[in-house]
Write an enzyme that holds these catalytic residues in place. Structure first.
Site, PDB file in Angstrom:
ATOM      1  CD  GLN A 128       0.642  -0.452   0.833  1.00 41.96           C
ATOM      2  OE1 GLN A 128       0.392   0.753   0.792  1.00 41.96           O
ATOM      3  NE2 GLN A 128      -0.300  -1.384   0.882  1.00 41.96           N
ATOM      4  CD  GLU A 129       6.406  -4.367   3.504  1.00 42.90           C
ATOM      5  OE1 GLU A 129       5.808  -4.904   4.445  1.00 42.90           O
ATOM      6  OE2 GLU A 129       6.768  -4.988   2.496  1.00 42.90           O
ATOM      7  CB  SER A 130       5.678  -0.570   9.050  1.00 40.33           C
ATOM      8  OG  SER A 130       6.499   0.531   8.674  1.00 40.33           O
TER       9      SER A 130
END
Length: 668
Positions: free
Chosen positions: A513-515
């Site tokens: 989700q972050e990167s």
């Protein structure tokens, strides 16, 4: 410090050279020479640092390569504020189509609109498809050279569709109000929208277009709505009040509802307030309840119920009705959940999240067959509502058999296309958002899901993981979880999770989700790397963990070590509750602590999912739901088991919650 004249001369020569270069061939994908590769890296690095000179000096050598349009873009975009129409036209002649030219065209149109250079704006606007960006549509409607020859959307419709902060559309509205194209009735309606959303200062710019008494009153009203309304309301003569006074009263009440909801509720519940029309009283109560709901105040449920009773036919907007359902979940008021769902527009009711919670309310009221039918239809391992539906049905998360690999020749054919090559090259250069723009253009022109999967396979061969994940979102329910849930850096993720006592599936789900597993990616706020760690956070966690002193935030391994250590910290702070830890990682532990002070969820198996639905920040709310859904899938992949999705959502042990027995999960 001024730049040396030599560099300025290089830039001027490069800009002149643009006009002399031949148009780029549509499918020119010849490999770059080592010298060209070096120039490209220097140009990209300069652009990332807002320096156009390396790209400008490299353009004569790279202009006719498959990356020419992007090098030209890097040479112009950092200096848009001083760019001339002649410079833009030279670029547009050399690169008449493609992602970079269209991106620069949109940005240049915005610049021309701000300058009100309508002659150049009309010229550039006619050179391509009409942009969908609302600001550009408003500028086009403001351009006298376009408004007389094009079938443009009426100013009022554009103004209604725009944000209250959109300067282009507000400027269009002012011109339309001055010429009578927007009526006074429509103006009052727009002011109501501004006040509902809290844009009081933006509303003041339209005071001059109101009748004189109202124009004078509006600034005083905004400054102190409570005092203004107390001095203006006279229920005994409510029928004799001017229409403008009634409109101002409505605006004052809307501002109170936004800023001081308890005061607005008290006022409409008073003897004076009860003289107001039922629809207006319901509106103010709904708006007050919405304001309170986002502050996690429990009285919001009572106010929502009061609003519904006063006028069951009143339809609040989507955001207000969404929070009505959320606060009803928090209050465990199952009939109110169903009422909120029924008030939603059809398109909103079709979202899986709202269908699930409506069925959940039916289940809690004994309507088991109706609830089970909805859960069965929604059940899926791939998203938040689908996983919760599996849990409600008592089913584990089971990954289907993966789809066959794409044909090798399909991947090879796609990999030879210019769009693909540009996307991969931009990805390799670390310009991930530009790579995604080029990648989306490629996917938009693929005819079927098989070709999309072939493109994803080719991107995976080049370790462009963010592009692989992005492509997987285009292919729904084909069972190929290997593309949508890749796990690069597996060994480093497992080691970082082990060293910090974390579930590796949780770490992987958060990174996705972050990167999207893009190494070295940086956000506009400065978050770095795979786990998007802020430098200040890295320094803080290093001060607490001396063994991390040498960890490099900008390396993949160091970023995983620092990010995992911080994730372990917030997980420990919230006593092992994954939903709270994920929320704290995104919004900060202080924000989560404040939310828990306002509302301490009761201990039951569904409290974590209900907590996540009520997170006040939209970004964090979506983030937590995505991270835990990802975690469930990675858990199945890493452990080879069929996990219970609901187990991830437990809050027991956190913030005073009591443990819940494993057998406490109800079954429909």
């Amino acid at each position: 410090m001024p730049r040396p004249r030599r560099l300025l001369n290089i830039a001027l020569c490069a800009a002149t050279a643009v006009a002399a270069l031949l148009p780029l061939a549509a499918h020119a994908v010849a490999e770059l020479t080592p010298a060209q590769e070096q120039l490209l890296r220097q140009a990209a690095r300069g652009f990332a640092n807002k320096d156009y000179l390396p790209a400008a000096s490299a353009l004569p050598e790279l202009g006719q390569t498959y990356m020419g349009s992007w090098v030209g873009y890097w040479a112009l975009q950092p200096r848009l504020s001083t760019l001339t129409q002649a410079q833009y036209e030279r670029y547009a002649r050399q690169f008449p189509s493609g992602v970079a030219p269209e991106l620069l065209r949109r940005q240049w149109l915005l610049q021309l609109g701000k300058r009100q250079d309508w002659t150049a704006f009309a010229q550039v606007y006619r050179q391509g498809p009409a942009p969908q960006l609302i600001s550009l549509r408003c500028y086009a409607a403001s351009d006298p050279l376009l408004s007389s020859e094009m079938d443009l959307v009426p100013p009022l419709l554009l103004w209604r569709a725009a944000s209250p902060t959109d300067q282009a559309c507000n400027g269009l509205a002012k011109a339309a109000l001055a010429t009578g194209q927007i009526s006074q009735t429509a103006l009052w309606e727009q002011l109501q929208r501004f006040f509902r959303q809290g844009f009081f200062q933006q509303a003041l710019q339209f005071a001059p277009f109101l009748p004189a008494p109202a124009a004078r009153s509006l600034p005083r009203l905004v400054q102190n709505p409570g005092a203004w309304i107390e001095g203006r309301i006279d229920p005994a003569s409510s029928g004799a009040e001017s229409p403008e006074t009634r409109e101002l009263v409505r605006l004052a009440l809307l501002q109170l509802a936004y800023q001081q909801p308890e005061r607005a509720v008290a006022w409409v519940s008073s003897s004076q307030g009860r003289e107001l029309p039922a629809a207006l009283r319901a509106e103010i109560l709904y708006q007050s309840a919405w304001s309170a709901a986002r502050q996690l105040r429990m009285e919001a449920a009572t106010w929502y119920a009061q609003a519904y009773r006063i006028d069951p036919s009143y339809r609040p907007d989507e955001e207000v009705s969404a929070w009505m359902l959320r606060v009803a979940l928090r209050a465990r008021d199952w009939p109110l959940v169903e009422r909120a769902y029924a008030l939603m527009p059809t398109a909103q009711r079709e979202r899986g999240e709202w269908q699930f919670w409506n069925a959940f309310a039916q289940w809690q009221q004994g309507q088991v067959d109706r609830a089970r039918a909805t859960f069965t239809r929604l059940a899926s391992p791939w998203d938040y509502a689908g996983q919760l539906s599996l849990a409600a049905l008592g089913r584990p998360l089971r990954l289907p058999s993966s789809a066959p690999d794409p044909a090798p020749q399909s991947s090879a054919t796609l990999a030879s296309q210019g769009d693909f090559q540009r996307a991969i090259t931009l990805y390799r250069l670390g310009l991930y958002f530009d790579a995604l723009a080029e990648w989306q253009h490629l996917l938009d022109n693929l005819p079927n899901s098989g070709d999309v999967r072939a493109a994803a396979s080719a991107a995976a061969d080049r370790q462009a993981w963010l592009l692989v994940i992005n492509a997987s979102t285009r292919v729904r329910n084909d069972g190929d979880w290997r593309q949508g849930f890749v796990l690069p850096f597996r060994r480093a993720i497992l080691a970082a999770a082990r060293d910090n006592g974390l579930d590796p599936a949780f770490v992987a789900g958060l990174i996705r989700q972050e990167s999207g597993f893009a190494p070295g990616i940086a956000s506009s706020a400065g978050a770095q790397g795979l786990m998007q760690v802020m430098p200040a956070t890295a320094a803080w966690i290093k001060s607490r963990r001396p063994m991390l002193a040498a960890a490099d935030l900008h390396s993949d391994t160091g970023n995983l070590e620092i990010g995992s250590a911080y994730l372990a910290h917030v997980l420990e702070r919230f006593q092992g509750a994954l939903p709270l830890a994920a929320a704290a990682y995104n919004a900060g532990p202080g924000a989560v602590a404040r939310w828990l002070q306002r509302w301490n969820p009761q201990a039951d198996p569904w409290s974590g999912a209900i907590f996540a639905a009520n997170i006040p920040y939209r970004q964090t709310r979506d983030y937590v739901q995505a991270v835990l859904s990802n975690t469930a899938i990675y858990s199945a992949l890493l452990d080879g088991q069929e996990p219970d999705p609901l187990a991830l959502w437990q809050l027991q042990g956190s913030s005073g919650l009591e443990p819940v027995a494993a057998t406490a999960t109800p079954q429909p």
